[in-house]
Design an enzyme around this catalytic site. Structure first.
Site, PDB file in Angstrom:
ATOM      1  N   SER A   1       0.781  -1.343  -0.001  1.00 15.08           N
ATOM      2  CA  SER A   1       0.146  -0.235  -0.076  1.00 15.08           C
ATOM      3  C   SER A   1       0.810   1.320   0.023  1.00 15.08           C
ATOM      4  O   SER A   1       2.025   1.135   0.571  1.00 15.08           O
ATOM      5  CB  SER A   1      -1.013   0.074   1.152  1.00 15.08           C
ATOM      6  OG  SER A   1      -1.655   1.339   1.459  1.00 15.08           O
TER       7      SER A   1
ATOM      8  N   TYR B   1      -2.772  -1.302  10.194  1.00 15.42           N
ATOM      9  CA  TYR B   1      -2.758  -1.559   8.951  1.00 15.42           C
ATOM     10  C   TYR B   1      -1.356  -1.156   8.098  1.00 15.42           C
ATOM     11  O   TYR B   1      -0.860  -1.739   7.450  1.00 15.42           O
ATOM     12  CB  TYR B   1      -4.012  -0.865   8.099  1.00 15.42           C
ATOM     13  CG  TYR B   1      -4.088  -1.063   6.738  1.00 15.42           C
ATOM     14  CD1 TYR B   1      -4.675  -2.122   6.167  1.00 15.42           C
ATOM     15  CD2 TYR B   1      -3.624  -0.109   5.909  1.00 15.42           C
ATOM     16  CE1 TYR B   1      -4.459  -2.444   4.930  1.00 15.42           C
ATOM     17  CE2 TYR B   1      -3.629  -0.251   4.436  1.00 15.42           C
ATOM     18  CZ  TYR B   1      -4.190  -1.508   4.053  1.00 15.42           C
ATOM     19  OH  TYR B   1      -4.208  -1.458   2.566  1.00 15.42           O
TER      20      TYR B   1
END
Length: 263
Positions: free
Chosen positions: A152, A165
């Site tokens: 990400s 996350y």
């Protein structure tokens, strides 16, 4: 560098929705005509996907729970390899995202946090370990093989509202660099896919989908940009806003890691 176009059989883990589903279908449409195996927990979604997109007969499905007990997961992966001996590329797209506010530590659900860590990082390390004997064997026979971890843009520049996350994706990002360096000599090519904020079910838990939609890259735009990088054989594939962040903070790290490793 070899590219996704050299792959004969691609397994996409986490392909029942979002980025994984879109990339699986885009890979299926490549002129090289690979077999694509969609994979996830939700069998009904896998069945629907195959039923609606399998005119060529090259779309297969496998049900897999990445949070299975370690030996059960290993056994499942051995079954996949035995069923599909031509498997030469694995794309890891499974992931979850949870919000945690450490200013209110009493609200932190550690079970949820640890599940996020297991889904986004630990399970991927396990699966890579279990797939590697097969991929290394093919690589040593002269056939390029591939690992495609999906991290990400938040692995580079974290969003404080989803701290765990971001940490899991940062760990995966670091691992991807190290594995790319280690496995190059085995003809196993590790290509990190680095999405920005993309239209996805991933963000629905916060109830902020409508607000995020003003900023995210549409799934169609994201898929097109990412596939272009995969087909070119880029050593890492950021897209959208992740491109600028990668250039500013990460460019040169892969080469520096290779030099440090003696390559």
């Amino acid at each position: 560098m070899p590219s996704i176009s050299d792959s004969k059989c691609v397994l996409v883990i986490g392909s029942t929705s979002g980025i994984g589903r879109a990339l699986a279908l885009a890979i299926l449409d490549l002129p090289s005509k690979p077999t694509v195996i969609v994979c996830g927990r939700r069998k009904e979604r896998l069945d629907e996907l195959v039923a609606s997109h399998n005119a060529t007969g090259r779309l297969k499905s496998v049900t897999l729970d990445v949070l299975s007990e370690r030996n059960a997961l290993k056994s499942s992966i051995e079954d996949i390899v035995n069923t599909y001996p031509d498997l030469d590329a694995v794309l890891f797209s499974s992931g979850i995202q949870r919000g945690f506010d450490f200013t209110r530590p009493e609200t932190i659900d550690l079970d949820s946090l640890e599940s996020e860590l297991a889904t986004n990082y630990t399970s991927i390390v396990r699966m890579i370990t279990f797939f590697l004997p097969h991929l290394i064997k093919l690589g040593e026979q002269g056939r390029p093989t591939f690992l495609y971890p999906v991290s990400s843009g938040l692995s580079i520049f974290p969003a404080a509202g989803v701290p765990d996350y971001c940490a899991t994706k940062a760990a995966l990002h670091s691992l991807s660099i190290s594995l790319a360096v280690q496995l190059k000599r085995k003809n196993v090519h590790v290509v990190e896919i680095i999405p920005p904020l993309v239209e996805s079910e991933l963000h629905g838990f916060k109830g902020t989908t409508q607000g995020l939609a003003r900023f995210w890259l549409t799934l169609e735009e994201y898929t097109k940009e990412t596939m272009e990088g995969l087909v070119r054989g880029d050593p890492y594939v950021p897209a959208g806003t992740a491109v600028g962040r990668y250039k500013k903070f990460e460019e040169g790290k892969l080469e520096a890691a290779a030099k440090l490793y003696g390559q």
